[in-house]
Motif scaffolding. Structure first.
Motif, PDB file in Angstrom:
ATOM      1  N   ALA A   1      13.765   9.260 -62.488  1.00  0.00           N
ATOM      2  CA  ALA A   1      13.452   8.223 -61.498  1.00  0.00           C
ATOM      3  C   ALA A   1      12.468   7.177 -62.016  1.00  0.00           C
ATOM      4  O   ALA A   1      11.967   6.368 -61.236  1.00  0.00           O
ATOM      5  N   VAL A   2      12.199   7.188 -63.299  1.00  0.00           N
ATOM      6  CA  VAL A   2      11.323   6.179 -63.899  1.00  0.00           C
ATOM      7  C   VAL A   2      12.189   5.230 -64.716  1.00  0.00           C
ATOM      8  O   VAL A   2      13.032   5.668 -65.497  1.00  0.00           O
ATOM      9  N   ARG A   3      11.936   3.938 -64.534  1.00  0.00           N
ATOM     10  CA  ARG A   3      12.713   2.918 -65.244  1.00  0.00           C
ATOM     11  C   ARG A   3      12.000   2.529 -66.531  1.00  0.00           C
ATOM     12  O   ARG A   3      10.811   2.212 -66.542  1.00  0.00           O
ATOM     13  N   TYR A   4      12.772   2.502 -67.607  1.00  0.00           N
ATOM     14  CA  TYR A   4      12.264   2.041 -68.905  1.00  0.00           C
ATOM     15  C   TYR A   4      13.124   0.858 -69.352  1.00  0.00           C
ATOM     16  O   TYR A   4      14.347   0.965 -69.368  1.00  0.00           O
ATOM     17  N   ASP A   5      12.488  -0.234 -69.697  1.00  0.00           N
ATOM     18  CA  ASP A   5      13.178  -1.434 -70.171  1.00  0.00           C
ATOM     19  C   ASP A   5      12.920  -1.623 -71.657  1.00  0.00           C
ATOM     20  O   ASP A   5      11.781  -1.538 -72.116  1.00  0.00           O
ATOM     21  N   TYR A   6      13.963  -1.948 -72.371  1.00  0.00           N
ATOM     22  CA  TYR A   6      13.861  -2.273 -73.792  1.00  0.00           C
ATOM     23  C   TYR A   6      14.492  -3.654 -73.994  1.00  0.00           C
ATOM     24  O   TYR A   6      15.470  -4.015 -73.341  1.00  0.00           O
ATOM     25  N   TRP A   7      13.897  -4.395 -74.940  1.00  0.00           N
ATOM     26  CA  TRP A   7      14.324  -5.776 -75.164  1.00  0.00           C
ATOM     27  C   TRP A   7      14.602  -6.020 -76.638  1.00  0.00           C
ATOM     28  O   TRP A   7      13.919  -5.477 -77.515  1.00  0.00           O
ATOM     29  N   GLY A   8      15.572  -6.888 -76.877  1.00  0.00           N
ATOM     30  CA  GLY A   8      15.784  -7.381 -78.217  1.00  0.00           C
ATOM     31  C   GLY A   8      14.824  -8.520 -78.510  1.00  0.00           C
ATOM     32  O   GLY A   8      14.044  -8.940 -77.657  1.00  0.00           O
ATOM     33  N   GLN A   9      14.924  -9.058 -79.724  1.00  0.00           N
ATOM     34  CA  GLN A   9      13.977 -10.098 -80.138  1.00  0.00           C
ATOM     35  C   GLN A   9      14.356 -11.473 -79.580  1.00  0.00           C
ATOM     36  O   GLN A   9      13.536 -12.386 -79.588  1.00  0.00           O
ATOM     37  N   GLY A  10      15.578 -11.603 -79.100  1.00  0.00           N
ATOM     38  CA  GLY A  10      16.030 -12.877 -78.550  1.00  0.00           C
ATOM     39  C   GLY A  10      16.751 -13.724 -79.581  1.00  0.00           C
ATOM     40  O   GLY A  10      16.475 -13.659 -80.773  1.00  0.00           O
ATOM     41  N   THR A  11      17.670 -14.517 -79.091  1.00  0.00           N
ATOM     42  CA  THR A  11      18.407 -15.443 -79.960  1.00  0.00           C
ATOM     43  C   THR A  11      18.515 -16.788 -79.249  1.00  0.00           C
ATOM     44  O   THR A  11      18.767 -16.853 -78.045  1.00  0.00           O
ATOM     45  N   GLN A  12      18.301 -17.850 -79.991  1.00  0.00           N
ATOM     46  CA  GLN A  12      18.279 -19.201 -79.405  1.00  0.00           C
ATOM     47  C   GLN A  12      19.691 -19.730 -79.221  1.00  0.00           C
ATOM     48  O   GLN A  12      20.517 -19.676 -80.140  1.00  0.00           O
ATOM     49  N   VAL A  13      19.928 -20.256 -78.031  1.00  0.00           N
ATOM     50  CA  VAL A  13      21.171 -20.964 -77.736  1.00  0.00           C
ATOM     51  C   VAL A  13      20.795 -22.380 -77.319  1.00  0.00           C
ATOM     52  O   VAL A  13      20.009 -22.568 -76.396  1.00  0.00           O
ATOM     53  N   THR A  14      21.348 -23.353 -78.017  1.00  0.00           N
ATOM     54  CA  THR A  14      21.070 -24.754 -77.708  1.00  0.00           C
ATOM     55  C   THR A  14      22.386 -25.473 -77.482  1.00  0.00           C
ATOM     56  O   THR A  14      23.271 -25.445 -78.344  1.00  0.00           O
ATOM     57  N   VAL A  15      22.509 -26.089 -76.312  1.00  0.00           N
ATOM     58  CA  VAL A  15      23.723 -26.814 -75.956  1.00  0.00           C
ATOM     59  C   VAL A  15      23.366 -28.293 -75.867  1.00  0.00           C
ATOM     60  O   VAL A  15      22.546 -28.695 -75.043  1.00  0.00           O
ATOM     61  N   SER A  16      23.989 -29.080 -76.714  1.00  0.00           N
ATOM     62  CA  SER A  16      23.713 -30.513 -76.728  1.00  0.00           C
ATOM     63  C   SER A  16      24.683 -31.258 -75.830  1.00  0.00           C
ATOM     64  O   SER A  16      25.846 -30.867 -75.679  1.00  0.00           O
ATOM     65  N   SER A  17      24.193 -32.343 -75.258  1.00  0.00           N
ATOM     66  CA  SER A  17      25.051 -33.118 -74.338  1.00  0.00           C
ATOM     67  C   SER A  17      25.830 -34.201 -75.064  1.00  0.00           C
ATOM     68  O   SER A  17      25.632 -34.446 -76.226  1.00  0.00           O
TER      69      SER A  17
END
Length: 119
Positions: free
Chosen positions: A103-119
């Motif tokens: 009943a205990v929540r553990y969150d794990y995260w990645g390092q992240g990756t950049q997404v850039t959308v140009s107009s």
């Protein structure tokens, strides 16, 4: 401890597509939900999509019909297929794994990756 490694970010023009991958290692049998979150400059982190071990998916309203989350259990990998990208989709996308143990929540995260959308 669960480790998450993302890949697949980059620069794309509006209307284009990208596919993000998140490879999990460690006690992955304990993972209940995996998902993708994003954070744009100056904004709070927001949920993009999640998928449970049973395959149930959930999407933010802003990405419904354009993004698809899926998982390959054999490869312990979760994917985020992003189509019809818009400039407002720009941000750092991070993979998340949720473990529910006694009943205990553990969150794990990645390092992240950049997404850039140009107009």
């Amino acid at each position: 401890q669960v480790q998450l490694v993302e890949s697949g970010g980059g620069l794309v023009q509006a209307g284009g597509s990208l596919r993000l991958s998140c490879a999990a290692s460690g006690p992955i049998f304990s993972i209940n939900v995996m998902g993708w979150y994003r954070q744009a400059p100056g904004k709070q982190r927001e949920l993009v999509a999640t998928i449970t071990t049973g395959g149930t998916t959930n999407y933010a309203d802003s990405v419904k019909g354009r993004f698809t989350i899926s998982r390959d259990n054999a490869k312990n990998t979760v994917y985020l297929q992003m189509n019809s990208l818009k400039p407002e989709d720009t941000g750092v996308y991070a993979c998340n794994a949720v473990l529910l143990i006694m009943a205990v929540r553990y969150d794990y995260w990645g390092q992240g990756t950049q997404v850039t959308v140009s107009s």
